[in-house]
Design a protein around this motif. Structure first.
Motif, mmCIF file in Angstrom:
data_model
loop_
_atom_site.group_PDB
_atom_site.id
_atom_site.type_symbol
_atom_site.label_atom_id
_atom_site.label_comp_id
_atom_site.label_asym_id
_atom_site.label_seq_id
_atom_site.Cartn_x
_atom_site.Cartn_y
_atom_site.Cartn_z
ATOM 1 N N GLN A 150 0.839 -1.217 0.000
ATOM 2 C CA GLN A 150 0.000 0.000 0.000
ATOM 3 C C GLN A 150 0.873 1.267 0.000
ATOM 4 O O GLN A 150 0.563 2.241 -0.669
ATOM 5 C CB GLN A 150 -0.930 0.035 1.227
ATOM 6 N N GLY A 202 -11.424 6.376 1.232
ATOM 7 C CA GLY A 202 -10.844 5.157 1.804
ATOM 8 C C GLY A 202 -9.457 5.461 2.345
ATOM 9 O O GLY A 202 -8.486 4.781 2.038
ATOM 10 N N GLY A 224 -8.044 5.166 5.185
ATOM 11 C CA GLY A 224 -7.385 4.256 6.116
ATOM 12 C C GLY A 224 -6.714 5.017 7.245
ATOM 13 O O GLY A 224 -7.219 6.031 7.726
ATOM 14 N N ALA A 228 -1.966 6.640 5.049
ATOM 15 C CA ALA A 228 -0.760 6.437 4.224
ATOM 16 C C ALA A 228 -0.558 7.589 3.238
ATOM 17 O O ALA A 228 0.556 8.083 3.075
ATOM 18 C CB ALA A 228 -0.846 5.108 3.477
ATOM 19 N N PHE A 272 -14.896 4.227 6.100
ATOM 20 C CA PHE A 272 -16.050 3.691 6.861
ATOM 21 C C PHE A 272 -15.605 2.827 8.031
ATOM 22 O O PHE A 272 -16.436 2.206 8.681
ATOM 23 C CB PHE A 272 -17.066 3.006 5.948
ATOM 24 N N MET A 332 -9.781 2.913 11.717
ATOM 25 C CA MET A 332 -8.800 3.502 10.803
ATOM 26 C C MET A 332 -8.789 5.023 10.984
ATOM 27 O O MET A 332 -7.726 5.639 11.073
ATOM 28 C CB MET A 332 -9.153 3.168 9.347
ATOM 29 N N ASP A 366 -19.151 6.176 3.511
ATOM 30 C CA ASP A 366 -19.123 4.903 2.797
ATOM 31 C C ASP A 366 -19.241 5.204 1.302
ATOM 32 O O ASP A 366 -20.243 5.770 0.862
ATOM 33 C CB ASP A 366 -20.323 4.069 3.278
ATOM 34 N N PHE A 367 -18.211 4.834 0.521
ATOM 35 C CA PHE A 367 -18.273 5.189 -0.902
ATOM 36 C C PHE A 367 -19.280 4.346 -1.692
ATOM 37 O O PHE A 367 -19.482 4.559 -2.874
ATOM 38 C CB PHE A 367 -16.887 5.252 -1.571
ATOM 39 N N ALA A 410 -6.502 5.396 -2.706
ATOM 40 C CA ALA A 410 -5.375 4.462 -2.809
ATOM 41 C C ALA A 410 -5.746 3.128 -2.171
ATOM 42 O O ALA A 410 -6.074 3.073 -0.976
ATOM 43 C CB ALA A 410 -4.144 5.055 -2.130
ATOM 44 N N SER A 411 -5.714 2.078 -2.966
ATOM 45 C CA SER A 411 -5.877 0.701 -2.478
ATOM 46 C C SER A 411 -7.208 0.474 -1.752
ATOM 47 O O SER A 411 -7.266 -0.341 -0.826
ATOM 48 C CB SER A 411 -4.721 0.311 -1.543
ATOM 49 N N SER A 412 -8.234 1.170 -2.139
ATOM 50 C CA SER A 412 -9.518 1.043 -1.440
ATOM 51 C C SER A 412 -10.678 0.653 -2.361
ATOM 52 O O SER A 412 -11.563 -0.107 -1.951
ATOM 53 C CB SER A 412 -9.886 2.367 -0.763
ATOM 54 N N TRP A 422 -12.740 -2.641 -3.101
ATOM 55 C CA TRP A 422 -13.815 -3.145 -2.228
ATOM 56 C C TRP A 422 -15.173 -2.506 -2.547
ATOM 57 O O TRP A 422 -16.147 -2.743 -1.827
ATOM 58 C CB TRP A 422 -13.462 -2.915 -0.748
HETATM 59 C C1 LIG Z 1 -6.161 -1.347 2.111
HETATM 60 S S1 LIG Z 1 -6.835 0.017 2.982
HETATM 61 C C2 LIG Z 1 -6.046 1.393 2.178
HETATM 62 C C3 LIG Z 1 -5.955 2.563 3.104
HETATM 63 C C4 LIG Z 1 -5.146 3.744 2.562
HETATM 64 N N1 LIG Z 1 -5.838 4.424 1.480
HETATM 65 C C5 LIG Z 1 -3.760 3.311 2.111
HETATM 66 O O1 LIG Z 1 -3.397 3.593 0.972
HETATM 67 O O2 LIG Z 1 -3.046 2.706 2.929
HETATM 68 C C6 LIG Z 1 -8.515 0.118 2.384
HETATM 69 C C7 LIG Z 1 -9.354 1.130 3.135
HETATM 70 O O3 LIG Z 1 -10.596 1.285 2.443
HETATM 71 C C8 LIG Z 1 -11.605 1.443 3.413
HETATM 72 N N2 LIG Z 1 -12.887 1.098 2.790
HETATM 73 C C9 LIG Z 1 -13.256 -0.086 2.246
HETATM 74 N N3 LIG Z 1 -14.519 -0.010 1.786
HETATM 75 C C10 LIG Z 1 -14.940 1.257 2.029
HETATM 76 C C11 LIG Z 1 -16.167 1.946 1.781
HETATM 77 N N4 LIG Z 1 -17.204 1.327 1.211
HETATM 78 N N5 LIG Z 1 -16.252 3.254 2.133
HETATM 79 C C12 LIG Z 1 -15.203 3.879 2.735
HETATM 80 N N6 LIG Z 1 -14.020 3.273 3.017
HETATM 81 C C13 LIG Z 1 -13.907 1.970 2.660
HETATM 82 C C14 LIG Z 1 -11.195 0.484 4.517
HETATM 83 O O4 LIG Z 1 -11.832 0.791 5.746
HETATM 84 C C15 LIG Z 1 -9.687 0.704 4.553
HETATM 85 O O5 LIG Z 1 -9.322 1.727 5.450
#
Ligand SMILES: C[S@@+](CC[C@H](N)C(=O)[O-])C[C@H]1O[C@@H](n2cnc3c(N)ncnc32)[C@H](O)[C@@H]1O
Length: 228
Positions: free
Chosen positions: A21, A43, A45, A48, A65, A69, A85-86, A106-108, A111
């Motif tokens: 990440q 997202g 987190g 980062a 969400f 985090m 929540d996206f 980034a990396s979110s 999901w």
């Molecule tokens: C792998 S982490 C990446 C965090 C950060 N952006 C990074 O680059 O390290 C994924 C993040 O997406 C968030 N996330 C996942 N689904 C989400 C949603 N529907 N709405 C908001 N945040 C979400 C998770 O809670 C988590 O903090």
């Protein structure tokens, strides 16, 4: 379409679970052609992206969400974090009223329940984007060895959606993360959160997979979507 590959060795130390990440964040920032002063991070987190930004900015708005985090995310008078929540259209209605000039994620977004809908909502905000999304090329050999369907969308699926919604540069990143032992590798999968908490293998199946996995590294594939 550009494809970059990188190989890293994983060190089993505290805080290295986010190694990929963090690389993704660095790469995403390296693609910028300007330094936005008002930033939105979907997202976010534990921060980062925020921690990697090395220029002065006026405001940073992080959305996530997971309250755990958000609690870990840096905060200051110009860094705000809010629950959102996206997958929820209400978030985008609220964001349409907020001030920012660049949208990061980034990396979110891997999901996202309905990535097309999320892209549609992001496009409607009418700002340049920097998005990094994990694809089904992540853990490719592992999924194949265990006979598991990939959890994530393919690079092609994301590319089609990207072309539909953004006029953006599309880049594929491939990372290999090497491990000292198969045990370290599986510990990484469990702790890093990259598996989407998918615990579908029994203890016996996991043992079998550990025995049969043919590589001493894990594969990751991430797409970068950059518009200016
Ligand atoms: C792998 S982490 C990446 C965090 C950060 N952006 C990074 O680059 O390290 C994924 C993040 O997406 C968030 N996330 C996942 N689904 C989400 C949603 N529907 N709405 C908001 N945040 C979400 C998770 O809670 C988590 O903090």
């Amino acid at each position: 379409m550009k494809i970059s590959s990188e190989f890293s060795k994983y060190a089993l130390e505290y805080n290295t679970y986010n190694i990929i990440q963090n690389k993704v964040v660095k790469k995403l920032l390296s693609k910028l052609t300007y330094k936005p002063k008002r930033i939105l991070d979907l997202g976010c987190g534990s921060g980062a992206l925020c921690k990697a930004i090395d220029w002065e900015y006026d405001s940073f708005l992080g959305i996530d969400f997971a309250q755990g985090m958000l609690d870990l995310h840096p905060k200051s008078k110009n860094i705000k974090c809010i629950y959102g929540d996206f997958n929820d259209a209400n978030l985008f209605e609220n964001l349409a009223r907020c001030e920012y000039e660049h949208i990061f994620s980034a990396s979110s977004l891997q999901w996202a329940q309905d990535l097309e809908n999320v892209f549609k909502n992001i496009k409607a905000l009418q700002r340049p984007v920097s998005l990094a999304i994990f694809t089904s090329g992540t853990f490719k050999t592992l999924n194949k060895t265990a006979n598991l369907e990939p959890l994530l969308r393919s690079c092609d699926t994301i590319r089609t959606l990207s072309d539909k919604y953004f006029q953006a540069e599309f880049e594929v990143l491939k990372y290999k993360l090497e491990f000292e032992s198969i045990r370290d590798m599986f510990r990484y999968i469990k702790k890093s959160g990259v598996s989407g908490s998918r615990n579908i293998l029994t203890y016996k199946q996991t043992k079998k997979l550990m025995k049969e996995y043919p590589l001493d590294y894990l594969e990751f594939e991430i797409v970068l979507i950059n518009s200016h």
